[in-house]
Scaffold this motif. Structure first.
Motif, short mmCIF file in Angstrom:
data_model
loop_
_atom_site.label_atom_id
_atom_site.label_comp_id
_atom_site.label_asym_id
_atom_site.label_seq_id
_atom_site.Cartn_x
_atom_site.Cartn_y
_atom_site.Cartn_z
N LEU A 68 0.92 4.11 -2.82
CA LEU A 68 0.66 5.52 -2.48
C LEU A 68 1.78 6.42 -2.99
O LEU A 68 1.53 7.51 -3.50
CB LEU A 68 0.54 5.69 -0.97
N ARG A 69 3.01 5.96 -2.85
CA ARG A 69 4.15 6.76 -3.33
C ARG A 69 4.09 6.91 -4.84
O ARG A 69 4.39 7.99 -5.37
CB ARG A 69 5.46 6.13 -2.87
N LYS A 93 2.42 3.71 8.26
CA LYS A 93 3.67 3.49 8.99
C LYS A 93 3.39 3.14 10.45
O LYS A 93 4.07 2.29 11.03
CB LYS A 93 4.57 4.72 8.88
N GLU A 107 0.83 -1.21 0.00
CA GLU A 107 0.00 0.00 0.00
C GLU A 107 0.87 1.25 0.00
O GLU A 107 0.56 2.23 -0.69
CB GLU A 107 -0.93 0.01 1.21
N ILE A 108 1.94 1.24 0.79
CA ILE A 108 2.84 2.39 0.86
C ILE A 108 3.49 2.62 -0.50
O ILE A 108 3.55 3.76 -0.99
CB ILE A 108 3.91 2.19 1.96
N LYS A 109 3.96 1.56 -1.15
CA LYS A 109 4.57 1.70 -2.47
C LYS A 109 3.58 2.27 -3.47
O LYS A 109 3.91 3.14 -4.27
CB LYS A 109 5.10 0.35 -2.95
N LEU A 123 0.03 7.93 4.60
CA LEU A 123 1.34 7.28 4.73
C LEU A 123 1.74 7.12 6.19
O LEU A 123 2.23 6.07 6.60
CB LEU A 123 2.41 8.06 3.98
N GLN A 124 1.50 8.16 6.98
CA GLN A 124 1.84 8.08 8.40
C GLN A 124 0.99 7.04 9.11
O GLN A 124 1.49 6.28 9.94
CB GLN A 124 1.68 9.45 9.08
N VAL A 172 -2.37 12.46 1.50
CA VAL A 172 -1.51 11.31 1.21
C VAL A 172 -0.47 11.14 2.31
O VAL A 172 -0.21 10.02 2.77
CB VAL A 172 -0.84 11.45 -0.18
N ASP A 173 0.10 12.26 2.77
CA ASP A 173 1.08 12.20 3.88
C ASP A 173 0.45 11.63 5.14
O ASP A 173 1.07 10.82 5.84
CB ASP A 173 1.67 13.58 4.17
N THR A 227 1.47 9.37 -5.60
CA THR A 227 1.91 10.72 -5.26
C THR A 227 2.74 11.32 -6.38
O THR A 227 2.64 12.50 -6.69
CB THR A 227 2.73 10.71 -3.95
#
Length: 160
Positions: free
Chosen positions: A43-44, A81, A39-41, A77-78, A73-74, A47
């Motif tokens: 989202l990046r 994380k 999911e993080i990848k 992402l947080q 988005v930040d 972005t």
């Protein structure tokens, strides 16, 4: 078998099942971490290219203010994380609980089974035990394994 012995045996089985569930949380945490990482990848990637919409429909070319989008988005992402940190904490706790055990053979069985996610046959071969022998060691390991008391209190409560 007397009723009292059957009850005691039932309690031991229930306790061992709760211990296995606790240990299996490691596997679940690893799986969740992989999913969160994906999911993080994604989202990046989103972005870097927020205007790319692959739905086959025509879209305008206007580039509006993306600061609100970037802030959301930040935040996301947080959140991801933070979720990842929770999974890492679960894995760390389980590993520490296994390491607290005094018998190295029992520790190895639990590590191979619940951390390395090996099958019984693989564990038996690695440790030079029979399939039946490795299950005996596992049973002893479970009897000596001590998950957090709070976990056991919640997961071994009798239903009345």
């Amino acid at each position: 078998m007397p009723l009292e012995d059957r009850k005691k045996e039932s309690d031991v089985k229930k306790e061992n099942e709760a211990k296995k569930e606790y240990l299996l949380r490691y596997r679940d945490a690893v799986r969740s971490e992989k999913q969160i990482d994906e999911e993080i990848k994604q989202l990046r990637l989103d972005t870097m290219m927020p205007a790319v919409v692959n739905d086959g429909m025509p879209h305008g070319t206007g580039c509006g203010d993306l600061s609100g989008y970037a802030a959301r988005v930040d935040e996301l992402l947080q959140d991801l994380k933070d979720q990842m940190e929770k999974r890492i904490a679960i894995r760390r706790e389980i590993t520490q609980k296994i390491e607290e055990m005094s018998n190295e053979t029992e520790k190895m069985v639990l590590r191979y089974r619940y951390i390395h996610l090996l099958k019984w046959e693989e564990i038996a071969v690695k440790m030079s035990y029979s399939w039946k022998g490795i299950h005996k060691v596992h049973g002893r390991a479970l009897s000596h394994f001590a998950p957090p008391k709070e976990y056991m209190e919640v997961h071994t409560m009798s239903v009345i």
